[in-house]
Design a protein around this motif. Structure first.
Motif, PDB file in Angstrom:
ATOM      1  N   GLY A 127       0.816  -1.214   0.000  1.00 28.34           N
ATOM      2  CA  GLY A 127       0.000   0.000   0.000  1.00 28.34           C
ATOM      3  C   GLY A 127       0.846   1.260   0.000  1.00 28.34           C
ATOM      4  O   GLY A 127       0.367   2.347  -0.328  1.00 28.34           O
ATOM      5  N   HIS A 128       2.129   1.082   0.361  1.00 25.40           N
ATOM      6  CA  HIS A 128       3.024   2.240   0.411  1.00 25.40           C
ATOM      7  C   HIS A 128       4.004   2.249  -0.756  1.00 25.40           C
ATOM      8  O   HIS A 128       5.111   2.784  -0.653  1.00 25.40           O
ATOM      9  CB  HIS A 128       3.722   2.321   1.774  1.00 25.40           C
ATOM     10  N   MET A 129       3.592   1.646  -1.854  1.00 26.82           N
ATOM     11  CA  MET A 129       4.339   1.752  -3.103  1.00 26.82           C
ATOM     12  C   MET A 129       4.001   3.098  -3.739  1.00 26.82           C
ATOM     13  O   MET A 129       2.826   3.476  -3.831  1.00 26.82           O
ATOM     14  CB  MET A 129       3.897   0.612  -4.023  1.00 26.82           C
ATOM     15  N   PRO A 174       0.361  13.761   0.491  1.00 28.37           N
ATOM     16  CA  PRO A 174       1.051  13.100   1.605  1.00 28.37           C
ATOM     17  C   PRO A 174       0.293  11.862   2.068  1.00 28.37           C
ATOM     18  O   PRO A 174      -0.935  11.825   2.034  1.00 28.37           O
ATOM     19  CB  PRO A 174       1.068  14.171   2.705  1.00 28.37           C
ATOM     20  N   CYS A 175       1.043  10.846   2.479  1.00 28.52           N
ATOM     21  CA  CYS A 175       0.420   9.601   2.936  1.00 28.52           C
ATOM     22  C   CYS A 175      -0.086   9.773   4.369  1.00 28.52           C
ATOM     23  O   CYS A 175       0.110  10.806   4.999  1.00 28.52           O
ATOM     24  CB  CYS A 175       1.422   8.459   2.812  1.00 28.52           C
ATOM     25  N   GLN A 176      -0.757   8.707   4.864  1.00 26.50           N
ATOM     26  CA  GLN A 176      -1.419   8.804   6.164  1.00 26.50           C
ATOM     27  C   GLN A 176      -0.516   8.353   7.311  1.00 26.50           C
ATOM     28  O   GLN A 176       0.501   7.728   7.093  1.00 26.50           O
ATOM     29  CB  GLN A 176      -2.683   7.937   6.171  1.00 26.50           C
ATOM     30  N   ASP A 232       1.879   7.206   9.949  1.00 30.15           N
ATOM     31  CA  ASP A 232       3.324   7.258  10.146  1.00 30.15           C
ATOM     32  C   ASP A 232       4.132   7.273   8.862  1.00 30.15           C
ATOM     33  O   ASP A 232       5.347   7.299   8.900  1.00 30.15           O
ATOM     34  CB  ASP A 232       3.771   6.023  10.954  1.00 30.15           C
ATOM     35  N   CYS A 233       3.472   7.194   7.704  1.00 29.50           N
ATOM     36  CA  CYS A 233       4.224   7.098   6.456  1.00 29.50           C
ATOM     37  C   CYS A 233       4.683   8.480   6.004  1.00 29.50           C
ATOM     38  O   CYS A 233       3.877   9.374   5.801  1.00 29.50           O
ATOM     39  CB  CYS A 233       3.370   6.445   5.373  1.00 29.50           C
ATOM     40  N   PRO A 234       6.011   8.647   5.823  1.00 29.46           N
ATOM     41  CA  PRO A 234       6.530   9.969   5.433  1.00 29.46           C
ATOM     42  C   PRO A 234       6.460  10.246   3.932  1.00 29.46           C
ATOM     43  O   PRO A 234       6.847  11.326   3.486  1.00 29.46           O
ATOM     44  CB  PRO A 234       7.992   9.895   5.904  1.00 29.46           C
ATOM     45  N   ASN A 235       5.970   9.303   3.149  1.00 32.95           N
ATOM     46  CA  ASN A 235       6.021   9.403   1.689  1.00 32.95           C
ATOM     47  C   ASN A 235       4.849  10.211   1.115  1.00 32.95           C
ATOM     48  O   ASN A 235       3.890  10.535   1.817  1.00 32.95           O
ATOM     49  CB  ASN A 235       6.010   7.976   1.106  1.00 32.95           C
ATOM     50  N   TYR A 236       4.967  10.500  -0.165  1.00 31.74           N
ATOM     51  CA  TYR A 236       3.902  11.155  -0.931  1.00 31.74           C
ATOM     52  C   TYR A 236       3.481  10.222  -2.066  1.00 31.74           C
ATOM     53  O   TYR A 236       4.307   9.526  -2.635  1.00 31.74           O
ATOM     54  CB  TYR A 236       4.401  12.471  -1.550  1.00 31.74           C
ATOM     55  N   GLY A 237       2.196  10.254  -2.395  1.00 32.28           N
ATOM     56  CA  GLY A 237       1.732   9.535  -3.579  1.00 32.28           C
ATOM     57  C   GLY A 237       1.793   8.022  -3.471  1.00 32.28           C
ATOM     58  O   GLY A 237       1.895   7.323  -4.470  1.00 32.28           O
ATOM     59  N   CYS A 238       1.693   7.489  -2.247  1.00 29.92           N
ATOM     60  CA  CYS A 238       1.606   6.031  -2.076  1.00 29.92           C
ATOM     61  C   CYS A 238       0.306   5.516  -2.706  1.00 29.92           C
ATOM     62  O   CYS A 238      -0.670   6.256  -2.823  1.00 29.92           O
ATOM     63  CB  CYS A 238       1.566   5.663  -0.592  1.00 29.92           C
ATOM     64  N   LEU A 239       0.295   4.228  -3.061  1.00 25.80           N
ATOM     65  CA  LEU A 239      -0.917   3.622  -3.607  1.00 25.80           C
ATOM     66  C   LEU A 239      -2.117   3.931  -2.719  1.00 25.80           C
ATOM     67  O   LEU A 239      -3.202   4.228  -3.210  1.00 25.80           O
ATOM     68  CB  LEU A 239      -0.720   2.104  -3.754  1.00 25.80           C
TER      69      LEU A 239
HETATM   70 ZN   LIG Z   1       2.576   5.592   2.462  1.00 29.60          ZN
END
Ligand SMILES: [Zn+2]
Length: 334
Positions: free
Chosen positions: A164-166, A174-176, A178-185
């Motif tokens: 889900g965090h690909m 921005p992801c939800q 604790d995920c620091p990434n952007y544009g995750c699935l």
């Molecule tokens: Zn994520």
């Protein structure tokens, strides 16, 4: 005490807000389900409640229980067996499996809930008999589980399979949590996104069944969108189609990387069934590489809310899990 269940294992799905537990017998029958609300508990309160739920089941099914498995929605570090990112459950800094094994006097395994779900689907669900299975549970976020060559695959130290965090959109939202990434699935096709999309779309087309339902005071939720889409409402259908296509885009990468025999889609959003899956399949057929795209099957999960519980029980029976304690001669495995 009379044995109601022979060679049973107890599975516990420890979600962010509730616990679901039950005993699974040697023939994979499920006995004595129980559930608890766990929201707002501190660590001691949570441990006590979990222990109560397991004891309730042991009392109900007799002394034939051989092990207990836990599915928990967090990442683990298999070197320590500890939960690392457990935003919704107060399980950080505790060797939960050891605490529970000592408490019950039984072998205990713990695993990520997505890993449990893929095990349940592969052993006795939609992917029964398959050796290479990829599972996504689409709810508030997107959980993942991978079965490769018949074994749950967790990566080097247990932190893997977070599909889900690909990243699918390098400039995405921005992801939800604790995920620091952007544009995750999960930022483009979770249940949360479905509701947001439908909200934007219905604002432009209020004279639809969905628009009227909202005007009547109904809350805009995933189940409402699914219900109206199945009745043919154009806005609800379009929103689910778009989520399905976006899911398909994510699956293109996963099919190219893993060449799975079966992709299983679970979680609340999967209640949309073919309305969600067919657009996803169409994108995979169009964009993924041969031969993987031509042979992969993409189907809805067989287990609904019980996937984590059943899979946790199966992990306990198989002595698997990301970490385990109390087995006769077992060291935690990585
Ligand atoms: Zn994520």
């Amino acid at each position: 005490m009379a044995r109601v269940v022979e060679r049973g294992v107890i599975g516990v799905d420890l979600g962010g807000t509730k616990l679901l537990a039950g005993a699974v017998d040697a023939d994979l029958g499920i006995h004595h389900r129980t559930n608890r609300l766990i929201y707002g508990l501190d660590q001691n309160g949570l441990v006590q409640m979990v222990a109560d739920a397991v004891e309730e089941i042991r009392t109900a099914v007799g002394d034939g229980i051989e092990a207990v498995g836990f599915g928990i929605p967090c990442t683990f570090d298999s070197r320590t067996g500890m939960a690392v990112q457990a935003a919704n459950a107060p399980l950080a800094d505790i060797r939960f499996h050891e605490v529970m094994a000592e408490r019950f006097g039984l072998p205990v395994v713990v695993d990520n809930d997505g890993n449990c779900a893929v095990l349940a689907e592969a052993r006795m669900g939609a992917a029964k008999g398959c050796s290479d299975v990829l599972l996504l549970t689409i709810g508030t976020g997107i959980g993942g589980g991978l079965l490769l060559g018949g074994e749950v695959y967790r990566g080097w130290i247990g932190g893997g399979a977070e599909m889900g965090h690909m990243t699918v959109d390098m400039n995405g939202p921005p992801c939800q949590s604790d995920c620091p990434n952007y544009g995750c699935l999960e930022t483009v096709c979770s249940g949360t996104t479905l509701v947001r999309l439908a909200s934007l779309m219905v604002a432009k087309r209020p004279d639809t069944a969905l628009g009227l339902a909202l005007e009547e005071g109904r809350e805009l939720t995933g189940p409402l969108i699914t219900e109206l889409a199945q009745e043919g409402d154009p806005v609800a259908s379009d929103a689910i189609t778009l989520i399905g296509e976006r899911l398909g885009v994510g699956l293109v990468s996963l099919v190219n990387i893993f060449n799975p025999q079966m992709v299983v889609i679970g979680g609340g959003v999967s209640a949309a069934g073919e309305l969600l899956l067919e657009p996803a399949r169409a994108i995979v057929r169009e964009r993924a590489l041969a031969p993987a795209r031509d042979v992969v099957r993409i189907e809805a999960a067989a287990f609904g809310a019980e996937a984590g519980m059943v899979g946790a029980a199966l992990a306990a029976r198989e002595g698997g899990g990301v970490a385990r304690a109390g087995f006769p001669s077992s060291e935690p495995v990585g």
